[in-house]
Design a protein around this motif. Structure first.
Motif, mmCIF file in Angstrom:
data_model
loop_
_atom_site.group_PDB
_atom_site.id
_atom_site.type_symbol
_atom_site.label_atom_id
_atom_site.label_comp_id
_atom_site.label_asym_id
_atom_site.label_seq_id
_atom_site.Cartn_x
_atom_site.Cartn_y
_atom_site.Cartn_z
ATOM 1 N N ALA A 1 -6.725 59.280 38.434
ATOM 2 C CA ALA A 1 -5.812 60.220 39.090
ATOM 3 C C ALA A 1 -5.468 59.759 40.505
ATOM 4 O O ALA A 1 -4.311 59.882 40.946
ATOM 5 C CB ALA A 1 -6.436 61.614 39.122
ATOM 6 N N ASP A 2 -6.452 59.214 41.216
ATOM 7 C CA ASP A 2 -6.209 58.711 42.576
ATOM 8 C C ASP A 2 -5.205 57.561 42.561
ATOM 9 O O ASP A 2 -4.302 57.485 43.408
ATOM 10 C CB ASP A 2 -7.520 58.227 43.212
ATOM 11 N N VAL A 3 -5.371 56.676 41.588
ATOM 12 C CA VAL A 3 -4.473 55.519 41.484
ATOM 13 C C VAL A 3 -3.053 55.973 41.161
ATOM 14 O O VAL A 3 -2.073 55.471 41.739
ATOM 15 C CB VAL A 3 -4.981 54.531 40.412
ATOM 16 N N LEU A 4 -2.916 56.908 40.241
ATOM 17 C CA LEU A 4 -1.595 57.426 39.895
ATOM 18 C C LEU A 4 -0.905 57.991 41.131
ATOM 19 O O LEU A 4 0.299 57.755 41.346
ATOM 20 C CB LEU A 4 -1.716 58.501 38.811
ATOM 21 N N ASN A 5 -1.643 58.689 41.955
ATOM 22 C CA ASN A 5 -1.079 59.278 43.166
ATOM 23 C C ASN A 5 -0.727 58.203 44.194
ATOM 24 O O ASN A 5 0.349 58.239 44.824
ATOM 25 C CB ASN A 5 -2.073 60.271 43.771
ATOM 26 N N THR A 6 -1.610 57.216 44.355
ATOM 27 C CA THR A 6 -1.372 56.132 45.311
ATOM 28 C C THR A 6 -0.135 55.325 44.929
ATOM 29 O O THR A 6 0.709 55.005 45.782
ATOM 30 C CB THR A 6 -2.594 55.199 45.384
ATOM 31 N N PHE A 7 -0.011 54.989 43.640
ATOM 32 C CA PHE A 7 1.141 54.202 43.172
ATOM 33 C C PHE A 7 2.427 55.023 43.276
ATOM 34 O O PHE A 7 3.487 54.476 43.598
ATOM 35 C CB PHE A 7 0.917 53.730 41.733
ATOM 36 N N LYS A 8 2.323 56.312 43.020
ATOM 37 C CA LYS A 8 3.507 57.174 43.108
ATOM 38 C C LYS A 8 4.094 57.135 44.514
ATOM 39 O O LYS A 8 5.313 56.985 44.692
ATOM 40 C CB LYS A 8 3.134 58.602 42.731
ATOM 41 N N ALA B 1 9.856 54.074 46.870
ATOM 42 C CA ALA B 1 11.017 53.475 47.520
ATOM 43 C C ALA B 1 11.586 52.305 46.720
ATOM 44 O O ALA B 1 12.681 51.818 47.017
ATOM 45 C CB ALA B 1 10.646 53.006 48.925
ATOM 46 N N VAL B 2 10.846 51.875 45.698
ATOM 47 C CA VAL B 2 11.252 50.699 44.914
ATOM 48 C C VAL B 2 11.763 51.094 43.532
ATOM 49 O O VAL B 2 12.747 50.534 43.037
ATOM 50 C CB VAL B 2 10.068 49.714 44.771
ATOM 51 N N TYR B 3 11.095 52.078 42.898
ATOM 52 C CA TYR B 3 11.437 52.480 41.541
ATOM 53 C C TYR B 3 11.597 53.995 41.462
ATOM 54 O O TYR B 3 11.072 54.730 42.310
ATOM 55 C CB TYR B 3 10.337 52.062 40.557
ATOM 56 N N ASP B 4 12.279 54.454 40.387
ATOM 57 C CA ASP B 4 12.334 55.896 40.177
ATOM 58 C C ASP B 4 11.007 56.373 39.583
ATOM 59 O O ASP B 4 10.156 55.571 39.198
ATOM 60 C CB ASP B 4 13.530 56.291 39.294
ATOM 61 N N SER B 5 10.833 57.687 39.523
ATOM 62 C CA SER B 5 9.525 58.249 39.162
ATOM 63 C C SER B 5 9.075 57.855 37.764
ATOM 64 O O SER B 5 7.885 57.586 37.545
ATOM 65 C CB SER B 5 9.561 59.775 39.286
ATOM 66 N N LEU B 6 9.998 57.791 36.809
ATOM 67 C CA LEU B 6 9.623 57.412 35.441
ATOM 68 C C LEU B 6 9.144 55.967 35.391
ATOM 69 O O LEU B 6 8.171 55.641 34.701
ATOM 70 C CB LEU B 6 10.804 57.618 34.494
ATOM 71 N N GLU B 7 9.834 55.083 36.117
ATOM 72 C CA GLU B 7 9.430 53.676 36.154
ATOM 73 C C GLU B 7 8.071 53.531 36.836
ATOM 74 O O GLU B 7 7.233 52.726 36.390
ATOM 75 C CB GLU B 7 10.485 52.848 36.888
ATOM 76 N N VAL B 8 7.850 54.278 37.905
ATOM 77 C CA VAL B 8 6.561 54.218 38.596
ATOM 78 C C VAL B 8 5.437 54.621 37.651
ATOM 79 O O VAL B 8 4.395 53.953 37.579
ATOM 80 C CB VAL B 8 6.558 55.123 39.841
ATOM 81 N N ASP B 9 5.627 55.712 36.905
ATOM 82 C CA ASP B 9 4.603 56.158 35.959
ATOM 83 C C ASP B 9 4.324 55.096 34.903
ATOM 84 O O ASP B 9 3.160 54.808 34.581
ATOM 85 C CB ASP B 9 5.047 57.461 35.277
ATOM 86 N N ALA B 10 5.392 54.510 34.358
ATOM 87 C CA ALA B 10 5.233 53.501 33.306
ATOM 88 C C ALA B 10 4.506 52.271 33.832
ATOM 89 O O ALA B 10 3.600 51.733 33.175
ATOM 90 C CB ALA B 10 6.597 53.108 32.749
ATOM 91 N N ILE B 11 4.877 51.817 35.026
ATOM 92 C CA ILE B 11 4.247 50.637 35.625
ATOM 93 C C ILE B 11 2.774 50.900 35.915
ATOM 94 O O ILE B 11 1.903 50.074 35.630
ATOM 95 C CB ILE B 11 4.994 50.239 36.917
ATOM 96 N N THR B 12 2.487 52.070 36.472
ATOM 97 C CA THR B 12 1.100 52.398 36.818
ATOM 98 C C THR B 12 0.214 52.459 35.588
ATOM 99 O O THR B 12 -0.903 51.916 35.576
ATOM 100 C CB THR B 12 1.040 53.744 37.569
ATOM 101 N N MET B 13 0.700 53.082 34.526
ATOM 102 C CA MET B 13 -0.085 53.167 33.298
ATOM 103 C C MET B 13 -0.290 51.790 32.672
ATOM 104 O O MET B 13 -1.360 51.486 32.138
ATOM 105 C CB MET B 13 0.586 54.118 32.303
#
Length: 288
Positions: free
Chosen positions: A5-12, A17-29
């Protein structure tokens, strides 16, 4: 210790500023799954899972790279295409989902049982290797001008247990390319991005992926298509098929070019996003 959960929040917060929220979630996972070995479903179900110190260090390094716009596939060193795993690095383009649609069209169209296929501008080898994997009796060859790309493609062929004949050649000098036998199918996803297109593209493509595999002169956007069509006239069997992935902005022009060269049964097909993205046509012996 940090948790999933901490990592998901940190990456979000680090990538918004680089990706939209859906892309950020996909990349983080994707990154978390690679580092932990856990499925994405398990990561989502157990966000309180703690990470080791080494995993945290690697995640921090990856986040720094991602913030520059570097594609996650290059950072991980691989991507998935048509259910197969492919090594990717800065010598090759990252395979796209719309290219899977092109490959599927070739597979559906291929005569059975055996065909002679050539992939022009193979890059990572994703098209040629997938076709060999799916059409096991086919003889598949692949051309690229980049020696670095061919080295990657050969490793991908080995890791996916698919014998493909790789050829170092420049399709713009197609008259110097001699094929042993006439071909049933030629397929290509050649460079087609113009300067106008480039201005609309994400920096993770324009700054990191190989320019020689992407860009064409603004004043000559069909440069590679014309050369490949001329090569096809000399090397396809009568009734042989030519497949292209195309620039959506030049669908009509590409069809007209093929008509002017007497190709038949020309079909322009849209991709999953509704964009003109691929063409199939056939070569008839009485073209000239």
């Amino acid at each position: 210790m940090k948790t999933v959960a901490d990592v998901l929040n940190t990456f979000k917060h680090g990538l918004n500023a680089v990706y939209d929220s859906l892309e950020v979630d996909a990349i983080t996972m994707l990154v978390l799954s690679e580092l932990t070995g856990y499925s994405k479903a398990k990561l989502k179900a157990f966000p309180e899972t703690e990470l080791t110190g080494e995993q945290q260090e690697r995640l921090t390094s990856m986040l720094n790279q991602l913030q520059t716009g570097q594609p996650v596939q290059y950072i991980l060193g691989y991507t998935e295409f048509y259910g197969l795993r492919f090594e990717v690095n800065s010598n090759v383009l990252i395979p796209r989902p719309e290219t899977e649609e092109l490959v599927n069209w070739v597979i559906e169209s291929a005569p059975i049982p055996a065909v002679n296929i050539l992939d022009i501008g193979t890059g990572s080898g994703c098209i040629a290797i997938t076709l060999k994997h799916e059409l096991k009796q086919a003889k598949v060859s692949a051309i690229d001008i980049s020696k670095g790309a061919l080295e990657v493609a050969k490793r991908n062929a080995d890791s996916n247990h698919t014998p493909v004949n790789f050829i170092h050649a420049d399709i713009l000098n197609y008259e110097a390319i001699n094929m042993d036998n006439r071909l049933d199918i030629i397929v290509s996803n050649p460079p087609y991005v113009t300067e106008t297109d480039k201005r609309q593209m994400h920096t993770n493509v324009t700054d990191f992926e190989p320019h020689s595999a992407l860009f064409v002169p603004e004043e000559d956007p069909l440069l590679f298509y014309i050369a490949i069509a001329d090569f096809a006239i000399k090397n396809l069997k009568p009734g042989g098929l030519l497949f292209f992935e195309i620039n959506e902005s030049y669908g009509k022009e590409t069809v007209e070019m093929l008509l002017n060269k007497s190709f038949k049964n020309i079909e322009l097909r849209k991709d999953m996003s509704g964009r003109d993205r691929m063409i199939r046509c056939s070569y008839q012996v009485n073209c000239y």
